[in-house]
Design a protein around this motif. Structure first.
Motif, PDB file in Angstrom:
ATOM      1  N   SER A 160      12.826  -4.309  -0.319  1.00 44.70           N
ATOM      2  CA  SER A 160      11.230  -3.845  -0.505  1.00 44.70           C
ATOM      3  C   SER A 160      10.945  -3.680   0.602  1.00 44.70           C
ATOM      4  O   SER A 160      11.054  -4.297   1.752  1.00 44.70           O
ATOM      5  CB  SER A 160      10.729  -4.846  -1.414  1.00 44.70           C
ATOM      6  N   LEU A 161       9.558  -2.983   0.899  1.00 47.68           N
ATOM      7  CA  LEU A 161       8.907  -2.287   2.127  1.00 47.68           C
ATOM      8  C   LEU A 161       7.404  -3.160   1.831  1.00 47.68           C
ATOM      9  O   LEU A 161       6.752  -2.618   1.074  1.00 47.68           O
ATOM     10  CB  LEU A 161       8.829  -0.944   2.134  1.00 47.68           C
ATOM     11  N   PRO A 162       7.371  -4.336   2.434  1.00 45.95           N
ATOM     12  CA  PRO A 162       6.181  -5.261   2.114  1.00 45.95           C
ATOM     13  C   PRO A 162       4.992  -4.603   2.837  1.00 45.95           C
ATOM     14  O   PRO A 162       4.853  -4.819   4.079  1.00 45.95           O
ATOM     15  CB  PRO A 162       6.548  -6.481   2.561  1.00 45.95           C
ATOM     16  N   VAL A 163       4.102  -4.103   2.188  1.00 46.10           N
ATOM     17  CA  VAL A 163       2.476  -3.565   2.830  1.00 46.10           C
ATOM     18  C   VAL A 163       1.702  -4.823   2.336  1.00 46.10           C
ATOM     19  O   VAL A 163       1.420  -5.108   1.229  1.00 46.10           O
ATOM     20  CB  VAL A 163       2.402  -2.193   2.022  1.00 46.10           C
ATOM     21  N   TYR A 164       0.860  -5.190   3.672  1.00 49.54           N
ATOM     22  CA  TYR A 164      -0.024  -6.229   3.412  1.00 49.54           C
ATOM     23  C   TYR A 164      -1.325  -5.685   2.692  1.00 49.54           C
ATOM     24  O   TYR A 164      -1.711  -4.907   3.094  1.00 49.54           O
ATOM     25  CB  TYR A 164      -0.214  -7.148   4.454  1.00 49.54           C
ATOM     26  N   GLY A 165      -1.801  -6.577   1.688  1.00 50.31           N
ATOM     27  CA  GLY A 165      -3.255  -5.869   1.261  1.00 50.31           C
ATOM     28  C   GLY A 165      -3.130  -4.705   0.658  1.00 50.31           C
ATOM     29  O   GLY A 165      -2.203  -4.050   0.005  1.00 50.31           O
ATOM     30  N   ASP A 166      -4.188  -3.856   1.090  1.00 54.78           N
ATOM     31  CA  ASP A 166      -4.233  -2.703   0.473  1.00 54.78           C
ATOM     32  C   ASP A 166      -3.551  -1.567   1.646  1.00 54.78           C
ATOM     33  O   ASP A 166      -3.708  -0.435   0.985  1.00 54.78           O
ATOM     34  CB  ASP A 166      -6.002  -2.238   0.168  1.00 54.78           C
ATOM     35  N   GLY A 167      -3.099  -1.793   2.523  1.00 57.80           N
ATOM     36  CA  GLY A 167      -2.364  -0.937   3.635  1.00 57.80           C
ATOM     37  C   GLY A 167      -3.281  -0.163   4.159  1.00 57.80           C
ATOM     38  O   GLY A 167      -3.002   0.901   4.843  1.00 57.80           O
ATOM     39  N   ASN A 222      -1.796   1.589   8.038  1.00 56.50           N
ATOM     40  CA  ASN A 222      -0.468   1.116   7.868  1.00 56.50           C
ATOM     41  C   ASN A 222       0.380   1.868   6.757  1.00 56.50           C
ATOM     42  O   ASN A 222       1.494   2.198   6.961  1.00 56.50           O
ATOM     43  CB  ASN A 222      -0.476  -0.457   7.474  1.00 56.50           C
ATOM     44  N   ILE A 223      -0.295   2.160   5.772  1.00 54.96           N
ATOM     45  CA  ILE A 223       0.484   2.765   4.673  1.00 54.96           C
ATOM     46  C   ILE A 223       0.968   4.113   5.053  1.00 54.96           C
ATOM     47  O   ILE A 223       2.004   4.766   4.673  1.00 54.96           O
ATOM     48  CB  ILE A 223      -0.461   3.061   3.436  1.00 54.96           C
ATOM     49  N   ASN A 282       9.651   9.268   5.045  1.00 54.21           N
ATOM     50  CA  ASN A 282       9.862  10.825   5.148  1.00 54.21           C
ATOM     51  C   ASN A 282      10.840  10.990   6.038  1.00 54.21           C
ATOM     52  O   ASN A 282      11.889  11.826   5.604  1.00 54.21           O
ATOM     53  CB  ASN A 282       8.549  11.551   5.416  1.00 54.21           C
ATOM     54  N   LEU A 283      10.804  10.442   7.080  1.00 54.98           N
ATOM     55  CA  LEU A 283      12.057  10.626   8.214  1.00 54.98           C
ATOM     56  C   LEU A 283      13.038  10.135   7.679  1.00 54.98           C
ATOM     57  O   LEU A 283      14.202  10.978   7.984  1.00 54.98           O
ATOM     58  CB  LEU A 283      11.494   9.743   9.439  1.00 54.98           C
ATOM     59  N   LEU A 284      13.263   9.016   6.994  1.00 55.02           N
ATOM     60  CA  LEU A 284      14.550   8.489   6.616  1.00 55.02           C
ATOM     61  C   LEU A 284      15.030   9.478   5.471  1.00 55.02           C
ATOM     62  O   LEU A 284      16.117   9.657   5.388  1.00 55.02           O
ATOM     63  CB  LEU A 284      14.395   7.240   6.421  1.00 55.02           C
ATOM     64  N   ASP A 285      13.932   9.842   4.491  1.00 54.31           N
ATOM     65  CA  ASP A 285      14.568  10.847   3.485  1.00 54.31           C
ATOM     66  C   ASP A 285      15.150  11.882   4.103  1.00 54.31           C
ATOM     67  O   ASP A 285      16.337  12.642   3.618  1.00 54.31           O
ATOM     68  CB  ASP A 285      13.227  11.413   2.494  1.00 54.31           C
ATOM     69  N   THR A 288      13.435   9.139  -3.159  1.00 50.64           N
ATOM     70  CA  THR A 288      12.636   8.740  -1.754  1.00 50.64           C
ATOM     71  C   THR A 288      12.532   7.265  -1.528  1.00 50.64           C
ATOM     72  O   THR A 288      12.342   6.354  -2.362  1.00 50.64           O
ATOM     73  CB  THR A 288      11.109   9.466  -1.917  1.00 50.64           C
ATOM     74  N   TYR A 289      12.723   7.016  -0.299  1.00 51.19           N
ATOM     75  CA  TYR A 289      12.573   5.387   0.136  1.00 51.19           C
ATOM     76  C   TYR A 289      11.064   4.994  -0.211  1.00 51.19           C
ATOM     77  O   TYR A 289      10.967   3.950  -0.226  1.00 51.19           O
ATOM     78  CB  TYR A 289      12.668   5.296   1.914  1.00 51.19           C
ATOM     79  N   LYS A 290      10.274   5.841  -0.446  1.00 49.58           N
ATOM     80  CA  LYS A 290       9.060   5.456  -1.014  1.00 49.58           C
ATOM     81  C   LYS A 290       8.794   4.526  -2.220  1.00 49.58           C
ATOM     82  O   LYS A 290       8.087   3.838  -2.444  1.00 49.58           O
ATOM     83  CB  LYS A 290       7.692   6.420  -0.919  1.00 49.58           C
ATOM     84  N   ALA A 291       9.760   4.785  -2.844  1.00 43.00           N
ATOM     85  CA  ALA A 291      10.046   3.863  -4.094  1.00 43.00           C
ATOM     86  C   ALA A 291      10.356   2.387  -3.835  1.00 43.00           C
ATOM     87  O   ALA A 291       9.925   1.569  -4.663  1.00 43.00           O
ATOM     88  CB  ALA A 291      11.192   4.225  -4.928  1.00 43.00           C
ATOM     89  N   GLN A 292      10.589   2.140  -2.507  1.00 49.05           N
ATOM     90  CA  GLN A 292      10.837   0.718  -2.079  1.00 49.05           C
ATOM     91  C   GLN A 292       9.464  -0.012  -1.808  1.00 49.05           C
ATOM     92  O   GLN A 292       9.432  -1.247  -1.215  1.00 49.05           O
ATOM     93  CB  GLN A 292      11.837   0.568  -1.177  1.00 49.05           C
ATOM     94  N   ILE A 293       8.304   0.806  -1.699  1.00 45.25           N
ATOM     95  CA  ILE A 293       7.142   0.059  -1.391  1.00 45.25           C
ATOM     96  C   ILE A 293       6.478  -0.809  -2.129  1.00 45.25           C
ATOM     97  O   ILE A 293       6.477  -0.316  -3.354  1.00 45.25           O
ATOM     98  CB  ILE A 293       6.061   1.326  -0.839  1.00 45.25           C
TER      99      ILE A 293
END
Ligand code: NAD
Ligand code: DAU
Length: 355
Positions: free
Chosen positions: A211-218, A257-258, A266-269, A279-284
């Protein structure tokens, strides 16, 4: 020659590599090799007579005294520090020891050495202290960016310890006349960035399917600068900065941050698509916020640009692409830094954060 401290860490090792590539002046690199110091960053310098590595602590008075007397550097560039805000929240002690006590001892050693120099060497000597924008505290949405005139309002044990070290550096100029320079830079990113920090953590977690852990609201904002541009700014300040002055360093790249996490995805995609083509965004994953989390940093770098003619070479778009590509090309470096102590830290920092 010059003496650099913390030159096996993220910014320090980039600085040392660039210095050796771009100048003929020898460099002594003193580093304690904490979890963040990594000699693999300097592997290309093996056998290079211009680079002398010494393992040691900036707070070791006898060692520093000996190094200064033996090598007589014309300048000291102090990168050595505990640098991770989350670690400073869990265990502040090391931050006080290295960032405050260590910097004090290094300064005191530098002053005593400087006093032994002849008039010309004394006038040309420099102590450059590498600091951070976090000492200025947190900005509101519409506040102007930090200038060198902003008052200090540090909010974390990390930034408070850096603020204390900046004050000590300032006092050594004011009281003793030591020719000091201080740089306060915004968030760096690029090669050799330890994957406890936002950008490398997102890249390595994404590739590992975590998972890609975003703190708070990002929506917290940081001002991003490619590490090689920070290094060029330090070289410029060392070369032409006025003793006693402070220079803010930044590239006018404020991003939430988000937005950073989405850009990495996007770059990794594009460069290394997931096997399932999602998309890797599914891991956020949004997780519990950092206590005392500063909302926004932004650097006004006009003094450095106007007085010393510095400007960054990379835009955020070019720098972040190079960075993601570097991590894709250097998977072995990533594997090596993910040792037992790294795993323990990741478990400690993220286990108690609710999603
Ligand atoms: P880092 O944590 O990657 O590296 C720190 C280095 O210092 C490591 O090699 C470590 O072994 C060494 N070190 C730690 N304690 C030491 C001690 N007591 N004696 C000798 N060496 C010791 O840090 P970084 O991100 O490369 O930051 C370098 C400097 O730049 C720090 O002073 C930091 O406050 C400052 N800074 C960092 C950023 C950033 O975005 N990373 C931005 C602005 C300023
Ligand atoms: O501003 C300069 C500073 O930048 C330096 O002085 C510090 O040494 C450096 O570590 C950095 O501090 P930050 O706290 O801004 O960096 P970090 O990469 O830890 O976090 C960046 C932002 O991302 C911050 O708002 C917290 C958030 N974050 C971080 C991590 C590790 C997340 O949302 N998730 C995470 O997992």
């Amino acid at each position: 020659m010059i003496l650099v401290t913390g030159g096996a860490g993220f910014i320090g090792s980039n600085f040392v590599l660039d210095w050796v590539a771009q100048t003929s002046e020898p460099i002594i690199n003193l580093d304690k090799l904490t979890y963040a110091g990594n000699l693999e960053n300097l592997a290309t310098l093996q056998g290079n007579a211009k680079h002398l590595f010494v393992q040691g602590d900036i707070g070791d008075i006898e060692l520093i005294k000996r190094l200064l007397a033996e090598h007589k550097p014309r300048a000291i560039v102090n990168f050595a520090a505990e640098s991770h805000v989350d670690r400073s929240i869990h265990s502040p002690e090391d931050f006080i020891q290295t960032n405050i006590v260590g910097t004090f001892r290094l300064l005191e050693n530098a002053r005593q050495f400087w006093n032994t120099l002849g008039a010309e060497a004394k006038a040309n000597f420099r102590f450059l202290h590498v600091s951070t924008d976090e000492v200025y505290g947190s900005l509101k949405q519409d506040d102007p960016a930090f200038t060198e005139e902003n008052r200090y309002e540090p909010n974390s044990p990390y930034s408070a310890s850096k603020a204390a070290s900046d004050h000590l550096v300032r006092s050594y100029h004011h009281t003793y006349g030591l020719p000091v320079l201080t740089t306060n830079c915004s968030n760096n990113y690029g090669p050799y960035h330890f994957p406890e920090k936002l950008i490398p953590l997102m890249i390595v977690n994404a590739l590992a399917g975590k998972s890609l852990p975003v703190y708070g609201d990002g929506q917290q904002i940081r001002d991003w600068l490619y590490v090689k541009d920070h290094c060029s700014a330090i070289r410029r300040v060392l070369e032409a900065g006025k003793p006693g002055e402070v220079y803010n360093v930044g590239g006018w790249n404020e991003k939430a941050n988000i937005e950073i996490v989405n850009t990495v995805c996007n770059l990794l995609d594009e460069l290394r698509p997931r096997a399932d083509n999602k998309t890797y965004k599914a891991q956020i994953t949004y997780v519990t916020d950092r206590p005392g989390h500063d909302r926004r940093y932004a650097i006004d770098a006009r003094k450095l640009e106007k007085e010393l003619g510095w400007k960054p070479a990379e835009t955020f778009d070019t720098g972040i692409r190079k960075t993601v590509q570097w991590y894709l090309d250097n998977q072995q470096w990533v594997e090596h830094v993910q040792s037992g102590s790294y795993t323990q830290w990741i478990e400690k920092n993220y286990a108690e954060r609710k999603t």
